[in-house]
Design a protein around this motif. Structure first.
Motif, PDB file in Angstrom:
ATOM      1  N   LEU A   1      21.201  37.476 -32.811  1.00 57.82           N
ATOM      2  CA  LEU A   1      21.044  38.593 -33.734  1.00 57.82           C
ATOM      3  C   LEU A   1      20.112  38.257 -34.887  1.00 57.82           C
ATOM      4  N   GLU A   2      19.929  36.978 -35.153  1.00 61.05           N
ATOM      5  CA  GLU A   2      19.103  36.591 -36.278  1.00 61.05           C
ATOM      6  C   GLU A   2      18.042  35.583 -35.841  1.00 61.05           C
ATOM      7  N   GLU A   3      16.997  35.459 -36.658  1.00 58.49           N
ATOM      8  CA  GLU A   3      15.915  34.534 -36.342  1.00 58.49           C
ATOM      9  C   GLU A   3      16.198  33.124 -36.830  1.00 58.49           C
ATOM     10  N   GLU A   4      17.028  32.987 -37.847  1.00 60.67           N
ATOM     11  CA  GLU A   4      17.377  31.676 -38.384  1.00 60.67           C
ATOM     12  C   GLU A   4      18.888  31.511 -38.413  1.00 60.67           C
ATOM     13  N   VAL A   5      19.317  30.323 -38.033  1.00 64.24           N
ATOM     14  CA  VAL A   5      20.744  29.997 -38.074  1.00 64.24           C
ATOM     15  C   VAL A   5      20.864  28.505 -38.367  1.00 64.24           C
ATOM     16  N   ARG A   6      21.866  28.136 -39.167  1.00 63.37           N
ATOM     17  CA  ARG A   6      22.094  26.712 -39.444  1.00 63.37           C
ATOM     18  C   ARG A   6      22.572  26.025 -38.164  1.00 63.37           C
ATOM     19  N   LEU A   7      22.243  24.732 -38.047  1.00 59.35           N
ATOM     20  CA  LEU A   7      22.634  23.988 -36.856  1.00 59.35           C
ATOM     21  C   LEU A   7      24.143  23.973 -36.665  1.00 59.35           C
ATOM     22  N   ASP A   8      24.914  23.793 -37.739  1.00 56.58           N
ATOM     23  CA  ASP A   8      26.371  23.762 -37.567  1.00 56.58           C
ATOM     24  C   ASP A   8      26.897  25.086 -37.011  1.00 56.58           C
ATOM     25  N   GLU A   9      26.296  26.200 -37.399  1.00 58.47           N
ATOM     26  CA  GLU A   9      26.696  27.505 -36.870  1.00 58.47           C
ATOM     27  C   GLU A   9      26.287  27.639 -35.403  1.00 58.47           C
ATOM     28  N   LEU A  10      25.132  27.128 -35.058  1.00 57.81           N
ATOM     29  CA  LEU A  10      24.679  27.161 -33.665  1.00 57.81           C
ATOM     30  C   LEU A  10      25.623  26.348 -32.782  1.00 57.81           C
ATOM     31  N   ILE A  11      26.051  25.190 -33.276  1.00 63.11           N
ATOM     32  CA  ILE A  11      27.012  24.366 -32.533  1.00 63.11           C
ATOM     33  C   ILE A  11      28.343  25.107 -32.397  1.00 63.11           C
ATOM     34  N   ARG A  12      28.807  25.739 -33.476  1.00 61.37           N
ATOM     35  CA  ARG A  12      30.060  26.492 -33.424  1.00 61.37           C
ATOM     36  C   ARG A  12      29.986  27.577 -32.349  1.00 61.37           C
ATOM     37  N   ARG A  13      28.888  28.294 -32.308  1.00 58.85           N
ATOM     38  CA  ARG A  13      28.724  29.359 -31.303  1.00 58.85           C
ATOM     39  C   ARG A  13      28.715  28.788 -29.894  1.00 58.85           C
ATOM     40  N   ARG A  14      28.094  27.629 -29.742  1.00 59.22           N
ATOM     41  CA  ARG A  14      28.043  26.973 -28.429  1.00 59.22           C
ATOM     42  C   ARG A  14      29.451  26.598 -27.968  1.00 59.22           C
ATOM     43  N   VAL A  15      30.255  26.068 -28.875  1.00 58.33           N
ATOM     44  CA  VAL A  15      31.627  25.690 -28.544  1.00 58.33           C
ATOM     45  C   VAL A  15      32.440  26.931 -28.158  1.00 58.33           C
ATOM     46  N   PHE A  16      32.338  27.991 -28.948  1.00 54.44           N
ATOM     47  CA  PHE A  16      33.066  29.224 -28.643  1.00 54.44           C
ATOM     48  C   PHE A  16      32.640  29.784 -27.284  1.00 54.44           C
ATOM     49  N   LEU A  17      31.339  29.706 -26.981  1.00 51.83           N
ATOM     50  CA  LEU A  17      30.827  30.178 -25.691  1.00 51.83           C
ATOM     51  C   LEU A  17      31.424  29.380 -24.545  1.00 51.83           C
ATOM     52  N   GLU A  18      31.445  28.063 -24.698  1.00 48.41           N
ATOM     53  CA  GLU A  18      32.004  27.208 -23.651  1.00 48.41           C
ATOM     54  C   GLU A  18      33.474  27.529 -23.394  1.00 48.41           C
ATOM     55  N   ILE A  19      34.241  27.699 -24.458  1.00 48.80           N
ATOM     56  CA  ILE A  19      35.668  28.000 -24.302  1.00 48.80           C
ATOM     57  C   ILE A  19      35.862  29.356 -23.636  1.00 48.80           C
ATOM     58  N   ALA A  20      35.092  30.347 -24.059  1.00 44.82           N
ATOM     59  CA  ALA A  20      35.209  31.690 -23.469  1.00 44.82           C
ATOM     60  C   ALA A  20      34.832  31.675 -21.983  1.00 44.82           C
ATOM     61  N   GLU A  21      33.770  30.953 -21.647  1.00 43.21           N
ATOM     62  CA  GLU A  21      33.309  30.898 -20.256  1.00 43.21           C
ATOM     63  C   GLU A  21      34.261  30.131 -19.350  1.00 43.21           C
ATOM     64  N   SER A  22      34.884  29.076 -19.893  1.00 41.97           N
ATOM     65  CA  SER A  22      35.722  28.221 -19.066  1.00 41.97           C
ATOM     66  C   SER A  22      37.120  28.776 -18.858  1.00 41.97           C
ATOM     67  N   GLY A  23      37.566  29.631 -19.777  1.00 44.44           N
ATOM     68  CA  GLY A  23      38.920  30.162 -19.673  1.00 44.44           C
ATOM     69  C   GLY A  23      39.987  29.154 -20.068  1.00 44.44           C
ATOM     70  N   VAL A  24      39.574  28.007 -20.600  1.00 40.48           N
ATOM     71  CA  VAL A  24      40.514  26.965 -21.022  1.00 40.48           C
ATOM     72  C   VAL A  24      41.222  27.430 -22.290  1.00 40.48           C
ATOM     73  N   ASP A  25      42.515  27.133 -22.357  1.00 41.56           N
ATOM     74  CA  ASP A  25      43.278  27.470 -23.558  1.00 41.56           C
ATOM     75  C   ASP A  25      43.055  26.358 -24.571  1.00 41.56           C
ATOM     76  N   ALA A  26      42.158  26.606 -25.523  1.00 39.81           N
ATOM     77  CA  ALA A  26      41.825  25.587 -26.532  1.00 39.81           C
ATOM     78  C   ALA A  26      41.623  26.268 -27.867  1.00 39.81           C
ATOM     79  N   ASP A  27      41.849  25.524 -28.923  1.00 41.88           N
ATOM     80  CA  ASP A  27      41.616  26.022 -30.269  1.00 41.88           C
ATOM     81  C   ASP A  27      40.132  25.843 -30.581  1.00 41.88           C
ATOM     82  N   PRO A  28      39.370  26.935 -30.652  1.00 41.86           N
ATOM     83  CA  PRO A  28      37.926  26.801 -30.851  1.00 41.86           C
ATOM     84  C   PRO A  28      37.552  26.172 -32.191  1.00 41.86           C
ATOM     85  N   GLU A  29      38.346  26.405 -33.224  1.00 38.70           N
ATOM     86  CA  GLU A  29      38.039  25.801 -34.522  1.00 38.70           C
ATOM     87  C   GLU A  29      38.226  24.283 -34.476  1.00 38.70           C
TER      88      GLU A  29
END
Length: 102
Positions: free
Chosen positions: A24-52
């Motif tokens: 949605l945006e052209e710039e994002v901090r690396l820590d936010e990009l990593i957070r999104r990557r982790v949330f994506l992995e958890i959503a895709e895998s269906g694993v019951d994990a605490d994303p935070e």
């Protein structure tokens, strides 16, 4: 919305399938990009994990140099660094493997 490609790679191992992600945006901090990557992995895998909790663990691993992040073949080295993304950007999470005996 622009699409970027996100991949996970391990040095010396076959490449894994890539994800295509809308941004949605052209710039994002690396820590936010990593957070999104982790949330994506958890959503895709269906694993019951605490994303935070998983995000905290992953950010800690980045701080220990367990992996590097490449954006369009440029290494991003600081969690607070802003990353410029555009349609077609490729974000690679490259896991490093320690040398044997070293």
């Amino acid at each position: 919305m622009p699409l970027i490609t996100v991949t996970d790679e391990v040095v010396g191992a076959p490449s894994r399938p890539a994800w295509t992600v809308e941004i949605l945006e052209e710039e994002v901090r690396l820590d936010e990009l990593i957070r999104r990557r982790v949330f994506l992995e958890i959503a895709e895998s269906g694993v019951d994990a605490d994303p935070e909790e998983r995000t905290r663990t992953t950010l800690d691993a980045f701080g220990r140099n367990a992996f590097v992040v490449l954006v369009d073949d440029r290494q991003v080295t600081a969690l607070d660094e802003k990353v410029r993304l555009h349609a077609g950007s490729r974000v690679t999470f490259l896991k490093l493997v320690p040398l044997v005996g070293g």
